[in-house]
Structures are given as structure tokens and as C-alpha cells.
Design a protein around this motif. Sequence first.
Motif, PDB file in Angstrom:
ATOM      1  N   ASN A 179       0.858  -1.182   0.000  1.00  0.00           N
ATOM      2  CA  ASN A 179       0.000   0.000   0.000  1.00  0.00           C
ATOM      3  C   ASN A 179       0.892   1.229   0.000  1.00  0.00           C
ATOM      4  N   CYS A 180       0.461   2.276  -0.687  1.00  0.00           N
ATOM      5  CA  CYS A 180       1.293   3.471  -0.760  1.00  0.00           C
ATOM      6  C   CYS A 180       0.427   4.712  -0.961  1.00  0.00           C
ATOM      7  N   GLY A 181       0.976   5.855  -0.565  1.00  0.00           N
ATOM      8  CA  GLY A 181       0.289   7.129  -0.722  1.00  0.00           C
ATOM      9  C   GLY A 181       1.299   8.228  -0.914  1.00  0.00           C
ATOM     10  N   ALA A 182       0.896   9.295  -1.618  1.00  0.00           N
ATOM     11  CA  ALA A 182       1.825  10.385  -1.899  1.00  0.00           C
ATOM     12  C   ALA A 182       1.080  11.696  -2.069  1.00  0.00           C
ATOM     13  N   VAL A 183       1.779  12.776  -1.741  1.00  0.00           N
ATOM     14  CA  VAL A 183       1.300  14.124  -2.049  1.00  0.00           C
ATOM     15  C   VAL A 183       2.411  14.842  -2.806  1.00  0.00           C
ATOM     16  N   LEU A 184       2.006  15.658  -3.764  1.00  0.00           N
ATOM     17  CA  LEU A 184       2.959  16.332  -4.631  1.00  0.00           C
ATOM     18  C   LEU A 184       2.621  17.807  -4.703  1.00  0.00           C
ATOM     19  N   CYS A 185       3.656  18.642  -4.619  1.00  0.00           N
ATOM     20  CA  CYS A 185       3.519  20.083  -4.816  1.00  0.00           C
ATOM     21  C   CYS A 185       2.432  20.670  -3.908  1.00  0.00           C
ATOM     22  N   MET A 186       2.449  20.252  -2.642  1.00  0.00           N
ATOM     23  CA  MET A 186       1.445  20.679  -1.677  1.00  0.00           C
ATOM     24  C   MET A 186       1.974  21.847  -0.851  1.00  0.00           C
ATOM     25  N   GLU A 187       1.146  22.854  -0.640  1.00  0.00           N
ATOM     26  CA  GLU A 187       1.519  24.028   0.141  1.00  0.00           C
ATOM     27  C   GLU A 187       0.803  24.037   1.491  1.00  0.00           C
ATOM     28  N   ASN A 188       1.386  24.772   2.449  1.00  0.00           N
ATOM     29  CA  ASN A 188       0.724  25.178   3.697  1.00  0.00           C
ATOM     30  C   ASN A 188       0.469  24.055   4.700  1.00  0.00           C
ATOM     31  N   ILE A 189       1.075  22.886   4.511  1.00  0.00           N
ATOM     32  CA  ILE A 189       0.897  21.767   5.438  1.00  0.00           C
ATOM     33  C   ILE A 189       2.274  21.324   5.908  1.00  0.00           C
ATOM     34  N   ALA A 190       2.504  21.350   7.220  1.00  0.00           N
ATOM     35  CA  ALA A 190       3.852  21.138   7.757  1.00  0.00           C
ATOM     36  C   ALA A 190       4.325  19.695   7.669  1.00  0.00           C
ATOM     37  N   HIS A 191       3.406  18.729   7.651  1.00  0.00           N
ATOM     38  CA  HIS A 191       3.805  17.318   7.672  1.00  0.00           C
ATOM     39  C   HIS A 191       3.212  16.572   6.481  1.00  0.00           C
ATOM     40  N   PRO A 192       3.814  16.737   5.306  1.00  0.00           N
ATOM     41  CA  PRO A 192       3.296  16.049   4.120  1.00  0.00           C
ATOM     42  C   PRO A 192       3.348  14.530   4.225  1.00  0.00           C
ATOM     43  N   ILE A 193       4.283  13.988   5.006  1.00  0.00           N
ATOM     44  CA  ILE A 193       4.356  12.532   5.103  1.00  0.00           C
ATOM     45  C   ILE A 193       3.094  11.969   5.752  1.00  0.00           C
ATOM     46  N   SER A 194       2.530  12.701   6.705  1.00  0.00           N
ATOM     47  CA  SER A 194       1.317  12.229   7.369  1.00  0.00           C
ATOM     48  C   SER A 194       0.103  12.363   6.459  1.00  0.00           C
ATOM     49  N   VAL A 195       0.106  13.377   5.600  1.00  0.00           N
ATOM     50  CA  VAL A 195      -0.966  13.488   4.612  1.00  0.00           C
ATOM     51  C   VAL A 195      -0.847  12.345   3.603  1.00  0.00           C
ATOM     52  N   ALA A 196       0.377  12.020   3.210  1.00  0.00           N
ATOM     53  CA  ALA A 196       0.583  10.892   2.299  1.00  0.00           C
ATOM     54  C   ALA A 196       0.045   9.599   2.906  1.00  0.00           C
ATOM     55  N   ARG A 197       0.248   9.419   4.201  1.00  0.00           N
ATOM     56  CA  ARG A 197      -0.287   8.212   4.849  1.00  0.00           C
ATOM     57  C   ARG A 197      -1.811   8.221   4.848  1.00  0.00           C
ATOM     58  N   LYS A 198      -2.405   9.384   5.035  1.00  0.00           N
ATOM     59  CA  LYS A 198      -3.864   9.472   4.972  1.00  0.00           C
ATOM     60  C   LYS A 198      -4.373   9.160   3.566  1.00  0.00           C
ATOM     61  N   VAL A 199      -3.653   9.610   2.551  1.00  0.00           N
ATOM     62  CA  VAL A 199      -4.028   9.262   1.176  1.00  0.00           C
ATOM     63  C   VAL A 199      -4.027   7.748   1.015  1.00  0.00           C
ATOM     64  N   MET A 200      -2.997   7.106   1.544  1.00  0.00           N
ATOM     65  CA  MET A 200      -2.884   5.651   1.469  1.00  0.00           C
ATOM     66  C   MET A 200      -4.030   4.950   2.191  1.00  0.00           C
ATOM     67  N   GLU A 201      -4.372   5.438   3.371  1.00  0.00           N
ATOM     68  CA  GLU A 201      -5.308   4.708   4.228  1.00  0.00           C
ATOM     69  C   GLU A 201      -6.759   5.144   4.074  1.00  0.00           C
ATOM     70  N   GLU A 202      -7.011   6.356   3.598  1.00  0.00           N
ATOM     71  CA  GLU A 202      -8.372   6.895   3.622  1.00  0.00           C
ATOM     72  C   GLU A 202      -8.961   7.187   2.248  1.00  0.00           C
ATOM     73  N   THR A 203      -8.223   6.936   1.181  1.00  0.00           N
ATOM     74  CA  THR A 203      -8.731   7.217  -0.159  1.00  0.00           C
ATOM     75  C   THR A 203      -8.512   6.018  -1.076  1.00  0.00           C
TER      76      THR A 203
END
Length: 331
Positions: free
Chosen positions: A114-138
Motif C-alpha cells: 500500500n502506498c500514498g503520496a502528495v505532490l507540490c502541496m503548500e501550507n501543510i507542515a507534515h506532508p508525510i502524514s498526509v501521504a499516509r492518509k491518502v494511502m489509508e483513507e482514499t
Amino acid sequence: MKRRNFLKNSTLTTAGMLSAPLLASCQGTTKKTIVENDSTKIVKPIAICTWNFMNATAKAWEVLEKGGSSLDAVEQGVMVEEADLNNETVGNGGRPDRDGRVTLDACIMDKDANCGAVLCMENIAHPISVARKVMEETPHVMLVGKGAEQFAYEQGFQKTNLLTEKAKKDWLEWKKNSQYETIINIENHDTIGMLAIDKNGDIAGACTTSGMGYKMAGRVGDSPIIGAGLFVDNEVGGATATGVGEEVVRTVGSFLIVELMRQGKSPQEACEEGVRRIMEKNKDRTDFQIGFIAINKKGETGGYCIHPGFSYRSYSEEGHIDNPSDSFLKV
């Protein structure tokens, strides 16, 4: 937590700030068991990361030592660097693009592919945690730009101004000449990639960056691209990269290294071949740096780079160690 529950509301996973005991652990090690299996020593748990980010590996080790998962370890480990305002290549405080916007890239991969990623994202201090949410919640693997940012807000992440005064001052100074260059081993284009094996022998990886300093608006390198900046196969091992991402993308570098390990190469041999493949396509070029690190199922590690100066940090029962990497080009 159920994977792919796209509409589920959830809150930001946080990693605590380094405690005094954790900082003290940077100076020492905690004993763990080395498992004997057919006369082969299997080292677990273990965490490794690109460059000498000792606080990041210390945080990952704290998770692993308590029996935590490799996925939690790599997320919380790289979050330390995302939060470090003195690190101008990752997260909050990263150098902006040539228009003055700080854009972040990150990806994460678990033992089940399983994998998740965010690209060229602004205004969020912890992109790795958003990437994990992409993996687990979408149902997706990648979210980009404003879509990634909006998703982060929906998941409870807070808006943060990522452009520090120092980064702004440096950018304004750069604008006087607007000369773009990738200086070897100078932190304008580097990344933290982390790999870990937990007590169960499961492997996970994470990679996060603010990308090349003063890049063109919208530029994305290898770091959030599964197979390029990061790849994990729980049957074989994992690999991650740092440096000029365009060259890593062209050879799908991290996937290549894992496949070479599948064919029987050691992590060290696989990293060396990965760099050689890049240099074969860049004959007579010496103006860029790439560094690879890898780990196999046994907990064996390796690292290799183009120019001298790259190292990777490891933490296991064998110690908390900075490992200087051999290089394709010599001094």
C-alpha cells in the motif's frame, strides 16, 4: 484503521517532540536480539535514513524499540526533519520555488505494498502524514497541489505558513541573480528517505522533501514517486534516494535496486549498480549528486553515491551509526 475509507473523518497523526531520554539515546544504544537463522544473522529491528539525520533515526528507533510498526517508525522519524526549521530541504522552513512558494512532496509505503503520496502541496507542515492518509483513507495513491491541500484540511491538518524569515531572506538574495544550480552536497536539493524493519520483520519506507531550492513552479522530483524515490517489497527489501531527482526518475532507481536485490545482489551491490545505471546515461557529466540507500530482509544495508560526501544513518542493536558512502567518482 480501515484502508480506502475515503469519507471517514480522522485526525492528524502526530509524532511527539524528542524527549530528553530520546536525545540521550542518540549517544548510546539499547540491546536487541539478533536472530540466528541458518547461520545467517538477521538484524531487527533497524532504521536507516539518507544523510546524517541522527534525530530522525533516534525517533524511529524509539518507536521500534517499544514494539511499534515499521510504518509508524518511518512516519514519525521523518516528521522530526519536517518540523526542523534549520533543515532547509524538508518540510517547514524548506526553500521556496523561484516564485517564493514552499511546495512539499512526500510518499510512504507499507509492508503490503500500500502506498500514498502528495505532490507540490503548500501550507501543510507534515506532508508525510498526509501521504499516509491518502494511502489509508482514499482509493488513490497520489494527490497533487490544491487537491492535496484541501484533503489535508478535511483530515484535520492545520494551515501553516511554511516560508520562514530566513528562507525568505535567502530567496530574495537569490533573486538578485536568479541563477539556478545544483551545488554538490549543499542542501538545496536533498531529501530524507527512511527505511525500517520492525520486530515482526516487516519493512516500510517514507520519503519527504521540499525539493530543489528555487525550482520552477510546479516542479516535482523523484521523492514522492513510488518506484523512483522510494520502493518497498516486504519479501525482498527497500530502497530510497536523494539528490537530483530527475536522474533517479529516468532509471526508476529505487525499484531497480529492490529488483537487483531480488536477483541476489546485496544492498551494497544493488546501490552501486543503481548509480552506475544513472552514470551510463550521463556520460561525462559530473555536475550532480545522487545517493541511494537500501536494506534487505536480513537487515543488511548499503549505500552508494556519485560524489564523495554522502552518508546514511543507521540505528539497530549494533549501534547508532553514521555510515559514509563510497562513491562512483573519487576526490
